[in-house]
Design an enzyme around this catalytic site. Structure first.
Site, mmCIF file in Angstrom:
data_model
loop_
_atom_site.group_PDB
_atom_site.id
_atom_site.type_symbol
_atom_site.label_atom_id
_atom_site.label_comp_id
_atom_site.label_asym_id
_atom_site.label_seq_id
_atom_site.Cartn_x
_atom_site.Cartn_y
_atom_site.Cartn_z
ATOM 1 N N HIS A 187 -4.918 14.590 -11.705
ATOM 2 C CA HIS A 187 -6.087 15.298 -11.170
ATOM 3 C C HIS A 187 -5.562 16.460 -10.324
ATOM 4 C CE1 HIS A 187 -9.591 15.920 -8.508
ATOM 5 N NE2 HIS A 187 -10.316 15.272 -9.399
ATOM 6 N N ASP A 211 -1.862 7.799 -6.746
ATOM 7 C CA ASP A 211 -3.283 8.123 -6.632
ATOM 8 C C ASP A 211 -4.064 7.011 -7.320
ATOM 9 O OD1 ASP A 211 -5.853 9.028 -6.991
ATOM 10 O OD2 ASP A 211 -5.312 10.963 -7.855
ATOM 11 N N GLN A 241 -8.901 6.243 -9.502
ATOM 12 C CA GLN A 241 -9.534 5.756 -10.725
ATOM 13 C C GLN A 241 -9.205 4.303 -11.019
ATOM 14 O OE1 GLN A 241 -11.817 7.304 -12.499
ATOM 15 N NE2 GLN A 241 -11.701 9.087 -11.166
ATOM 16 N N LYS A 274 -15.907 5.645 -5.339
ATOM 17 C CA LYS A 274 -15.644 5.187 -6.704
ATOM 18 C C LYS A 274 -15.639 3.665 -6.782
ATOM 19 C CE LYS A 274 -12.914 9.319 -7.753
ATOM 20 N NZ LYS A 274 -13.911 10.073 -8.511
ATOM 21 N N CYS A 299 -11.314 18.291 -13.556
ATOM 22 C CA CYS A 299 -10.265 18.584 -12.558
ATOM 23 C C CYS A 299 -8.890 18.172 -13.091
ATOM 24 C CB CYS A 299 -10.555 17.907 -11.221
ATOM 25 S SG CYS A 299 -11.998 18.568 -10.381
#
Length: 404
Positions: free
Chosen positions: A121, A198, A201, A224, A362
């Site tokens: 991202h 990261d 997700q 999220k 993104c």
């Protein structure tokens, strides 16, 4: 037995209509929906104990402080961090990444190298480019293949004693690919490099154990994970958080202030300047409790079933291509219809009450790799149904018929 109807009753927004049609919400990778239990938590804060935290002696302040710090404890336990003070509240994943990037500005030298992946991202690319501009450090990129997987053999070649940092997403937001982060962390540590993952997700689908991974930094966003927007967390190993300088100056992050010198507070407050998103932090904890009540093994199994069903049904549409076909994948399908712009497909689906994301997500380097302007992205959550997938398939067929 998984009772999807009872789960859906927890989410009031799922009962509304959009453009006269029942809402089908398949934009979960951008932000998940919020259950009534978390909404009630937010209302309770503003209705009953809205006050600033940590410095007040009055009852409301103490109650708010207790609930905020209990939320930190809940998040620590969920991610299995060794210490509560290794959990830093942030405004979200992007904030956490920038905090770490800023901290390493004083620790890197011109001859050093940092590694990111081709699946990132923008929030896990741009801060490191800015860091390289400040320090003269070189940015290396792990390439991807046509299936949307990282070419790990090339990662092995990129590693050297000059490598100081490695940054990879746990799951690709654009393709759904689950990256082999355990291997990446182990190999990076062999050359003495620190690793930031990261997890934005991954966290809605996987219960991450940061100690088992031995990861140095891990970031996530509440919105999220059935929580509110504007709040997230950075996990950092205690030894690393002690090395990094404060990201922002102000109240709360200090031990003592004079005009001659300021000393900084202990962890975690060293990185939490100013009044935080108190309600958001408390609601983040409530969202963690909710998702753990549903159960992450249950969530993973149910969502994988949705993914397999949707993949099969969509591929039956002539001229539809799915991008990201890794066997290690979670509930994201990025696709295009041959000769049709993804924005046009998304617009027609919206008229039918179906919410998908269109564009580059993104993740422009991924789109450049495939030589496409973007994709239609349908992303599923544990409150979605196969009937909704059938509606999506019917909508895509209608879009194809109208736009061909």
């Amino acid at each position: 037995m998984y009772n999807i109807e009872n789960i859906r009753k927890d989410f009031p927004i799922l009962s509304r209509k959009v453009n006269g049609n029942p809402l089908v919400y398949f934009d979960n990778a951008a932000t998940s929906q919020t259950p009534q239990q978390v909404i009630d938590c937010i209302v309770d804060y503003y209705s009953n104990y809205n006050a600033n935290i940590h410095r007040g002696v009055h009852s409301l302040s103490q109650e708010a402080t207790d609930k905020y710090e209990q939320a930190r404890k809940t998040i620590q336990q969920h991610f299995n961090a060794r210490h509560t003070h290794e959990i830093i509240f942030t405004s979200g994943t992007t904030h956490g990444i920038n905090l770490v990037a800023n901290g390493f500005s004083s620790l890197l030298k011109k001859e050093n190298e940092i590694i990111v992946s081709a699946l990132e991202h923008h929030s896990n690319i741009v801060p490191w480019q800015m860091l390289c501009e400040r320090t003269g450090t070189t940015l290396r990129v792990i390439p991807m293949n046509d299936q949307g997987e990282l070419v790990i053999s090339e990662f092995d070649k990129l590693l050297s004693t000059n490598t100081k940092l490695v940054f990879v997403n746990h799951i690709s937001n654009a393709l759904g690919t689950i990256n082999p982060i355990k291997y990446i962390i182990e190999k990076a540590h062999e050359v003495g490099a620190a690793v930031l993952i990261d997890g934005a997700q991954a966290c809605p689908h996987i219960k991450t154990d940061v100690q088992e991974l031995d990861v140095d930094f891990y970031v996530a966003s509440a919105h999220k994970m059935c929580g509110p927007t504007g709040v997230g967390m950075l996990y950092g190993k205690e030894e690393w958080l002690k090395k990094l300088p404060p990201y922002q100056g102000g109240g709360e992050m200090i031990a003592e202030v004079t005009f001659e010198k300021t000393t900084y507070a202990d962890l975690p407050h060293k990185f939490e300047a100013g009044t935080p998103n108190i309600c958001g932090g408390i609601a983040f904890g409530a969202a963690m409790d909710y998702m753990n009540t549903v159960g992450f093994d249950t969530i993973a199994s149910y969502e994988n079933d949705l993914l397999q069903y949707a993949t099969k049904k969509l591929l039956e549409i002539d001229g539809l291509k799915i991008y990201g076909t890794s066997k290690q994948k979670t509930s994201v399908i990025s696709f295009n219809l041959e000769g049709i712009h993804p924005y046009d497909v998304g617009t027609i689906l919206d008229k039918l009450g179906i919410a998908v994301r269109t564009g580059h997500h993104c993740a422009q380097p991924i789109m450049d790799f495939y030589k496409i302007p973007g994709t239609v992205r349908a992303s599923f959550a544990f409150y979605n149904t196969k009937a909704e997938i059938d509606a999506l398939v019917k909508g895509v067929k209608k879009a194809k018929m109208m736009l061909s």
